[in-house]
Write an enzyme that holds these catalytic residues in place. Structure first.
Site, mmCIF file in Angstrom:
data_model
loop_
_atom_site.group_PDB
_atom_site.id
_atom_site.type_symbol
_atom_site.label_atom_id
_atom_site.label_comp_id
_atom_site.label_asym_id
_atom_site.label_seq_id
_atom_site.Cartn_x
_atom_site.Cartn_y
_atom_site.Cartn_z
ATOM 1 N N LYS A 45 1.843 -0.925 -10.387
ATOM 2 C CA LYS A 45 1.352 -0.202 -9.224
ATOM 3 C C LYS A 45 1.272 1.287 -9.568
ATOM 4 O O LYS A 45 2.167 1.805 -10.249
ATOM 5 C CB LYS A 45 2.332 -0.423 -8.059
ATOM 6 C CG LYS A 45 2.047 0.394 -6.821
ATOM 7 C CD LYS A 45 0.802 -0.067 -6.119
ATOM 8 C CE LYS A 45 0.344 0.940 -5.064
ATOM 9 N NZ LYS A 45 -1.015 0.624 -4.586
ATOM 10 N N ASN A 69 -9.915 -2.433 0.160
ATOM 11 C CA ASN A 69 -8.533 -2.071 0.442
ATOM 12 C C ASN A 69 -8.401 -0.569 0.520
ATOM 13 O O ASN A 69 -9.173 0.182 -0.083
ATOM 14 C CB ASN A 69 -7.589 -2.645 -0.625
ATOM 15 C CG ASN A 69 -7.377 -1.691 -1.772
ATOM 16 O OD1 ASN A 69 -6.582 -0.760 -1.677
ATOM 17 N ND2 ASN A 69 -8.114 -1.892 -2.855
ATOM 18 N N SER A 70 -7.419 -0.147 1.296
ATOM 19 C CA SER A 70 -7.115 1.283 1.397
ATOM 20 C C SER A 70 -5.608 1.449 1.506
ATOM 21 O O SER A 70 -5.097 1.946 2.495
ATOM 22 C CB SER A 70 -7.809 1.893 2.612
ATOM 23 O OG SER A 70 -7.364 1.248 3.786
ATOM 24 N N LEU A 73 -1.939 4.352 -2.383
ATOM 25 C CA LEU A 73 -0.901 4.689 -3.368
ATOM 26 C C LEU A 73 0.532 4.655 -2.828
ATOM 27 O O LEU A 73 1.356 5.475 -3.212
ATOM 28 C CB LEU A 73 -1.176 6.070 -3.980
ATOM 29 C CG LEU A 73 -2.351 6.139 -4.962
ATOM 30 C CD1 LEU A 73 -2.565 7.590 -5.416
ATOM 31 C CD2 LEU A 73 -2.129 5.256 -6.180
ATOM 32 N N CYS A 129 -8.457 6.569 -8.039
ATOM 33 C CA CYS A 129 -8.089 5.947 -6.772
ATOM 34 C C CYS A 129 -8.953 6.530 -5.659
ATOM 35 O O CYS A 129 -8.914 7.729 -5.399
ATOM 36 C CB CYS A 129 -6.621 6.178 -6.434
ATOM 37 S SG CYS A 129 -6.224 5.568 -4.785
ATOM 38 N N GLY A 264 -7.203 -8.833 -10.870
ATOM 39 C CA GLY A 264 -6.558 -8.307 -9.673
ATOM 40 C C GLY A 264 -6.772 -9.178 -8.460
ATOM 41 O O GLY A 264 -6.014 -10.120 -8.194
#
Lengths: 303, 257
Positions: A45, A69-70, A73, A129, A264
């Protein structure tokens, strides 16, 4: 049994299949399905200097053959990662690639410095990202900024450095060349494509963050194209990802020029996807009398 | 504990209300370890994501699980095409924290709203006559599982928003009456978020332990992808907990509504 091993920047992988950053946590969860030692490697991650809460929910939406996806982080921060998660990962007998992200050049440098004192095998620099305003994507969308952050991190780490590239650019090969010139040992691509869905009943975006990253089968042809373009532009190894769900997908991406693949989104439907892909690549090689997986890397006979 | 994922045989399928289906699946390895409050993560064939569905009954002896879901979109519509005899792709049991059972509780109240009613049934099975099962639905055509709650021995109270069956109004009306009649040891609840918030507030005011089962859009279901976040307080700190692994059952005091 064919030889499945590949070498990236001097690091030996027993096979070319690696769960992708952001879909595999720090390995503990999928370790409850199969031994992680079966995997070629693990991309952790994305981890930042300080802990991050991430975005508000909903953070996921299904799309035709893909997902948005959001997450933003969410992670415990590098110190806790090194203290709590890394020791467990290093016991798994697989290559550990620590994905790092940040808002400023200084933050990336700080995180890389902290990792320098650990046994982690490789660093994957996340400059792509799309879910955090300062989540690195700003560094990944121009040649100058991508080169700058690569050079800065290169100065503080001897570990093999992979730079993870954003597909949300006009010339991904140009950016790959720029990071290669500044000392990147490999590039990985593609991160997610920026997307959006709206619930027409409420008029609201499905994601609380309005926009998010598209992944899954829907992006696979884009991944193949970009891996092919980048592999033709640089000399360093390319790690391919983007919608890989089956062994055939993995083989296709390797033919396009990937030395290894990351998996993924496919794991959400099939947690065993990486294992089935490893087995499937082996079967393909045996059936076609190919002794090493390395023979298929970049073997596409382009028109 | 290891996770189990595979294809399991559907033994029974019943349409129990408008667009609501009741399935029983043979899965002895899962039924042996599943706990009330946990869920199954079902894959509609060809879809990128699984659908989390609460467990409605666990029969370890027969080796079966029962779950009830409503067709809400294309994925659940695809699942609802499966019939008895077909195989269904399940990842289960999932949910890091199910309901905390206090065997000594003398009186519990179960509050289910709409499709949040099914996970209350395993609790009725455990508590029997010690349970009051309050269920709320939009209208009579959506009512499910009332006979099942009665069969377990629970005092069964039904509400509908439009008064087409049972009490007209929200579940909070009989909830307050039941608390006033005799304070329960625990309130368990599952349903729409506004209902859960209202139930949690009533529990708080009356100083009653309250466990709520939350829902959120989910990815992996096992705690790796971090998409199913919910704001919570743990150890005095605000965190983004994850419904699949830190829940789906939370102490209502932990949840930031």
């Amino acid at each position: 049994m064919a030889d499945l091993s590949v070498n990236i920047a001097g690091v030996e992988f027993k096979n070319p299949v690696i769960p992708a950053s952001g879909t595999f946590g720090y390995g503990r969860e999928y370790g409850r399905f199969y031994p992680l030692s079966k995997l070629g490697g693990i991309a952790t991650k994305g981890t930042t200097l300080e802990s991050r809460l991430g975005n508000l929910a909903p953070r996921i939406a299904e799309t035709p053959s893909g997902i948005l996806n959001s997450v933003g982080l969410q992670n415990p921060g590098i110190d806790k990662f090194i203290r709590v998660e890394l020791p467990n990962l290093m016991k798994q007998e697989t290559v550990i690639i620590v994905n790092i992200a940040g808002s400023t050049v200084e933050e990336y440098i700080e995180v890389a410095k902290k990792l320098e004192e650990t046994d982690a095998h490789m660093i994957e620099l996340n400059i792509s990202c799309p879910n955090v305003k300062e989540g690195g994507v700003a560094f990944g969308v121009s040649c100058d900024s991508a080169a700058g952050i690569t050079a800065a991190v290169r100065k503080v780490t001897k570990k093999p450095l992979i730079v993870k590239l954003s597909p949300n650019v006009t010339d991904i090969a140009g950016i790959a060349k720029a990071v290669e010139a500044e000392g990147a040992d490999a590039v990985s691509l593609i991160n997610t494509l920026l997307g959006m869905r709206i619930d027409i009943r409420t008029g609201r975006p499905v994601l609380r963050n309005n926009v998010g990253g598209l992944s899954g089968k829907a992006v696979f042809p884009v991944a193949v194209r970009m891996v092919w373009q980048v592999a033709n532009a640089v000399k360093i190894p390319v790690i391919g990802m983007g919608g890989v769900a089956t062994a055939n997908d993995a083989i296709e991406l390797m033919m396009a020029g990937a030395t290894a693949v990351q998996v993924g989104t496919a794991m959400f439907a099939n947690p065993f996807a990486p294992i089935e892909i490893i087995d499937g690549i082996n079967e393909y090689l045996d059936k076609n009398g190919i002794s090493s997986v390395r023979e298929i890397i970049g073997s596409v006979k382009s028109w | 504990m290891r996770y189990t994922q595979g294809e399991y045989r559907i033994l029974n399928k019943t349409a129990i209300a408008k667009q609501i289906y009741d399935y029983t699946v043979l899965c002895p390895d899962i039924a042996r370890i599943a706990q009330p409050g946990q869920f199954v993560h079902l894959l509609p064939k060809g879809f990128p994501l699984r659908r989390p569905i609460s467990i409605c009954d666990i029969d370890a002896e027969k080796g079966t699980l029962r779950f009830v879901f409503e067709v809400r979109g294309e994925g659940t519509a695809e699942l609802a095409r499966l019939n008895a005899g077909d195989m269904i792709d399940m990842l289960a049991p999932v949910g890091g924290r199910g309901f905390k059972i206090n065997e000594n509780a003398k009186r519990v109240i179960l509050v289910g709203g709409g499709i949040g009613t099914p996970p209350m049934l395993p609790l009725a099975k455990i508590y029997g006559e010690r349970a009051v099962a309050i269920s709320g639905f939009r209208c009579s055509s959506m009512v499910i599982l009332q006979d099942d709650f009665k069969e377990m021995g629970a005092k069964t109270i039904l509400c509908t928003n439009d008064g087409s069956m049972g009490i007209k109004g929200f579940v909070t009306i009989p909830l307050i009456e039941e608390i006033e009649a005799e304070k329960p040891d625990i309130i368990f609840a599952c349903g729409p978020r506004p209902m859960l918030k209202a139930v949690a507030e009533i529990a708080m005011e009356n100083d009653i332990e309250c466990q709520v089962s939350l829902e959120e859009r989910m990815g992996c279901g096992v705690g790796a992808c971090l998409v199913c976040s919910c704001k919570a307080i743990r150890n005095g700190q605000e965190i983004h907990a994850h419904v699949c692994q830190d829940g789906p059952v939370f102490n209502a005091k932990e949840v930031i509504w």
